[in-house]
Scaffold this active site. Sequence first.
Site, PDB file in Angstrom:
ATOM      1  N   SER A   1       1.112  -1.478  -0.142  1.00  0.00           N
ATOM      2  CA  SER A   1      -0.320  -0.227   0.034  1.00  0.00           C
ATOM      3  C   SER A   1       0.399   1.260  -0.427  1.00  0.00           C
ATOM      4  CB  SER A   1      -1.005  -0.073   1.579  1.00  0.00           C
ATOM      5  OG  SER A   1      -1.635  -0.999   1.263  1.00  0.00           O
TER       6      SER A   1
ATOM      7  N   GLY B   1      -0.348   4.083   0.353  1.00  0.00           N
ATOM      8  CA  GLY B   1      -1.125   5.592   0.022  1.00  0.00           C
ATOM      9  C   GLY B   1      -2.052   6.363  -1.329  1.00  0.00           C
ATOM     10  N   ALA B   2      -1.395   7.464  -1.598  1.00  0.00           N
ATOM     11  CA  ALA B   2      -2.290   8.044  -2.720  1.00  0.00           C
ATOM     12  C   ALA B   2      -1.654   7.701  -3.341  1.00  0.00           C
ATOM     13  CB  ALA B   2      -2.515   9.486  -2.771  1.00  0.00           C
TER      14      ALA B   2
ATOM     15  N   GLY C   1      -1.734   4.390  -4.552  1.00  0.00           N
ATOM     16  CA  GLY C   1      -2.182   3.447  -5.020  1.00  0.00           C
ATOM     17  C   GLY C   1      -1.244   2.061  -4.091  1.00  0.00           C
TER      18      GLY C   1
ATOM     19  N   GLY D   1      -5.911   0.758   4.141  1.00  0.00           N
ATOM     20  CA  GLY D   1      -5.565  -0.553   4.668  1.00  0.00           C
ATOM     21  C   GLY D   1      -6.008  -1.805   5.019  1.00  0.00           C
ATOM     22  N   ASP D   2      -6.862  -2.001   5.583  1.00  0.00           N
ATOM     23  CA  ASP D   2      -7.831  -3.143   5.893  1.00  0.00           C
ATOM     24  C   ASP D   2      -8.817  -3.125   4.425  1.00  0.00           C
ATOM     25  OD1 ASP D   2      -6.736  -2.596   8.305  1.00  0.00           O
ATOM     26  OD2 ASP D   2      -7.954  -1.670   9.104  1.00  0.00           O
TER      27      ASP D   2
END
Length: 309
Positions: free
Chosen positions: A217, A219-220, A222, A248-249
């Site tokens: 992951s 963040g912004a 992707g 993230g979940d």
Amino acid sequence: MILTVTLNTALDITYRVPSLRAGASHRVSEVLERPGGKGVNVARVLAALGHEVTVTGFSGGPTGRVLRDRLTGVPRLTDALVPVAGATRRTVTLVDDRSGVTTHLNEPGPDITHAEWSAFQEVYEDLLASASAVALCGSLPPGVPVGAYANLVRTARAAQVPVLLDTSGAALRRGVAARPDLLKPNAEELAELTGSHEPLRATQDARRRGAGTVVASLGADGLLAVTPEGRWRAAPPARLAGNPTGAGDAAVAGLLSALVEHRPWPDRLIRATALSAATVLSPVAGEFDTAVYEQLLTTITVTGEATAA
């Protein structure tokens, strides 16, 4: 049935304030309370997607009773939490409405005894018999051995159940060596594990340490996936402002749901990225904006390539 494991469940409490200032008194504009912990958030998203899901882990004390009450009646979700003498923790999220910045306060969790840990392992083995996939998520409560996730990964592999690991620190280092089918770190966790801040290099290194597939992951930016079949990257078309707690979940839920549906990797990344972004627009973890999710499914593009046979 998809199984999610949350050894350190929590009652998530979210406070929204107009503007958060250190050392000042604040009037709270909104209070939200939900059952939480990473695997519980994953399970709620999976259930919303239409999958049968079972939640296990530990629960105890008054907070644990509230958590289990809040799980009761969630469609397609089964509570298989193991009772313990200690009290389930609370996590507090402070959301600054002016800036959108979130601040998290996480309690450590209950002390787990050797007998309680043994009881959980028996429940876990029984649940694996009917599981199509399992996610091991979050931190370890006090008393649980640091190699707990490594043992649970090996148990799942022995039962031939695909296993996803999403944790951090020493539990991540020990767990990845047990060869989980899928590892889902964020950028910070990946850098801590490998010592590299370059996403592709770090993701490839994490695979060499034992993970079958690594989906990072970013963040912004992707998701980045490095798999035995190839490597791909997916990102939302625009940055979304909101509460990133649980994003993230939601990505884990997207990956698991697409895995059990036998979707190809580009489709898995599109779903996981869309869910993660749609969760940012939800006020609490474990929920997502359905309209945004469905729109993103048609606008997210995936770049990358399959490995030559």
